[in-house]
Motif scaffolding. Structure first.
Motif, PDB file in Angstrom:
ATOM      1  N   GLN A 162     -16.116  -5.544  36.847  1.00 43.58           N
ATOM      2  CA  GLN A 162     -16.557  -4.269  36.297  1.00 43.58           C
ATOM      3  C   GLN A 162     -15.556  -3.745  35.273  1.00 43.58           C
TER       4      GLN A 162
ATOM      5  N   GLU B 101     -10.241   5.369  22.616  1.00 39.87           N
ATOM      6  CA  GLU B 101     -11.097   4.655  23.557  1.00 39.87           C
ATOM      7  C   GLU B 101     -10.233   3.838  24.506  1.00 39.87           C
TER       8      GLU B 101
ATOM      9  N   LEU C 196     -25.479  -1.592  25.765  1.00 40.53           N
ATOM     10  CA  LEU C 196     -25.259  -0.160  25.623  1.00 40.53           C
ATOM     11  C   LEU C 196     -23.829   0.187  25.199  1.00 40.53           C
ATOM     12  N   ARG C 197     -23.012  -0.860  25.007  1.00 40.65           N
ATOM     13  CA  ARG C 197     -21.638  -0.600  24.572  1.00 40.65           C
ATOM     14  C   ARG C 197     -21.148  -1.850  23.857  1.00 40.65           C
TER      15      ARG C 197
ATOM     16  N   ILE D   7     -15.046   2.434  31.372  1.00 36.81           N
ATOM     17  CA  ILE D   7     -14.684   3.076  30.114  1.00 36.81           C
ATOM     18  C   ILE D   7     -14.622   4.570  30.371  1.00 36.81           C
TER      19      ILE D   7
ATOM     20  N   GLY E  36     -10.190   1.590  28.405  1.00 37.68           N
ATOM     21  CA  GLY E  36     -10.952   0.989  29.487  1.00 37.68           C
ATOM     22  C   GLY E  36     -10.075   0.178  30.421  1.00 37.68           C
TER      23      GLY E  36
ATOM     24  N   HIS F   7     -16.826   7.336  31.904  1.00 34.15           N
ATOM     25  CA  HIS F   7     -17.883   7.626  30.941  1.00 34.15           C
ATOM     26  C   HIS F   7     -18.976   6.568  30.983  1.00 34.15           C
ATOM     27  N   GLN F   8     -18.569   5.309  31.203  1.00 34.59           N
ATOM     28  CA  GLN F   8     -19.531   4.216  31.198  1.00 34.59           C
ATOM     29  C   GLN F   8     -19.008   3.085  32.072  1.00 34.59           C
ATOM     30  N   LEU F   9     -19.911   2.423  32.770  1.00 39.45           N
ATOM     31  CA  LEU F   9     -19.562   1.301  33.631  1.00 39.45           C
ATOM     32  C   LEU F   9     -20.353   0.082  33.172  1.00 39.45           C
ATOM     33  N   ILE F  10     -19.639  -1.016  32.932  1.00 41.58           N
ATOM     34  CA  ILE F  10     -20.281  -2.254  32.512  1.00 41.58           C
ATOM     35  C   ILE F  10     -20.040  -3.310  33.582  1.00 41.58           C
TER      36      ILE F  10
ATOM     37  N   TYR G 269     -21.990  -5.588  25.075  1.00 46.49           N
ATOM     38  CA  TYR G 269     -22.979  -5.157  26.049  1.00 46.49           C
ATOM     39  C   TYR G 269     -24.039  -4.350  25.309  1.00 46.49           C
TER      40      TYR G 269
ATOM     41  N   THR H 194     -13.876   8.755  29.696  1.00 46.72           N
ATOM     42  CA  THR H 194     -14.146   9.851  28.774  1.00 46.72           C
ATOM     43  C   THR H 194     -12.897  10.176  27.976  1.00 46.72           C
TER      44      THR H 194
END
Length: 304
Positions: free
Chosen positions: A217, A196, A27-28, A220, A198, A3-6, A25, A222
């Motif tokens: 990296q 949630e 955006l998260r 996260i 990750g 869903h998201q990569l940090i 972060y 879905t």
């Protein structure tokens, strides 16, 4: 499924001691109750560098700090009078509650003569009902943290509940946190039952749905999906997540559901109302200046 990569950013703790900063972060801001994550090292230093890398006494409110080492040794001292050396495979879990100060110093003789240090530190936000509790500290030895093994898979449960494993690490909300090592070609899934989830890649690389991800990296996923992690090489992963707690504010080392509580914590540190560790009280980290906003206004945007 991702869903998201940090990607971790470099952050400085001062005196040339750089870490990988993963959370928060832009955006998260949070992952379950996890509100902060740093990856320090691997780093080697000489005896004359060690004192410059010490983290001097500093305050916290409204969170638990969770320290976990891959290598090296750190000495923790806090306002409760606790002095605890943490070694690889152990967990230091300090709950700040209404306020505590602590230091982290690098005093291990082996590290000082050329050994290395590598550690992960996370902060776990507290539910509102626990934000003003009395501070506590616990060290959990590696023997207290259950291990699971399978073909090409090794897992140590740090906290929470995964794959039927449990331990006595005291948490305040539903979460999971585990250290996993995968051998090349090994396949692994994520624990179910959490909103949630990750995976942070601390070493090596993994493949998910045909895409490769590497060191530094945080993936996260879905909600509701069950990804398969495939080790491209020997890799070290940190699995983490849980249930969100709602809106949180963060400023420096302070976390709260109420912005005015952070302002009070700032005033308390300035006035000396948060006690220093009794066995480490000759120096401390001063309150940072905040030139980004007028005095007395709320902290930056909430974390949720």
């Amino acid at each position: 499924m991702v869903h998201q990569l940090i990607d971790a950013r470099q952050a400085s703790l001062g005196n040339g001691f750089a870490v990988r900063r993963i959370l928060p972060y832009r955006l998260r801001r949070m992952l379950g109750p996890f509100i902060f994550m740093d990856h320090a090292g691997p780093v080697s230093f000489t005896p004359d560098q060690a004192s410059n890398m010490d983290v001097l006494p500093h305050p916290h409110i409204g969170l638990s700090t969770v320290s976990y080492l891959f290598d090296g040794q750190v000495t923790h001292r806090d306002s409760l009078g606790v002095q605890q050396i943490i070694k690889p495979g152990e967990v230091n879990w300090m709950t700040a509650g209404k306020g505590i100060a602590h230091s982290e110093r690098f005093e291990d003789p082996a590290t000082l003569v050329g050994g290395s240090l590598e550690m992960i530190q996370t902060w776990v936000a507290l539910p509102e009902a626990n934000e003003e509790q009395a501070p506590t500290f616990e060290n959990y030895a590696s023997a207290e943290l259950p291990i699971f093994t399978d073909k090409g898979v090794w897992l140590r449960l740090i906290a929470g509940d995964v794959f039927g494993l449990r331990n006595d690490v005291k948490t305040h909300s539903p979460l999971f946190y585990a250290h996993v090592v995968l051998q090349p070609g090994a396949r692994f899934g994520l624990p179910q039952g959490y909103s949630e989830r990750g995976v942070y890649v601390a070493k090596g690389s993994i493949e998910v749905s045909g895409q490769t991800y590497g060191i530094g990296q945080l993936l996260i996923f879905t909600p509701g999906n069950d990804p398969v992690l495939v080790a491209r090489e020997t890799c070290t992963l940190m699995l983490l997540g849980g249930e969100p707690l709602g809106e949180r504010f963060i400023w420096w080392n302070f976390v709260s559901s109420r912005p005015e509580r952070i302002e009070q914590a700032k005033a308390d540190w300035l006035a000396g109302r948060i006690a220093l560790p009794p066995n480490d009280n000759t120096e401390f980290v001063p309150l940072p200046s905040d030139k980004s906003r007028p005095a007395g206004t709320p902290p930056p945007q909430p974390l949720s």
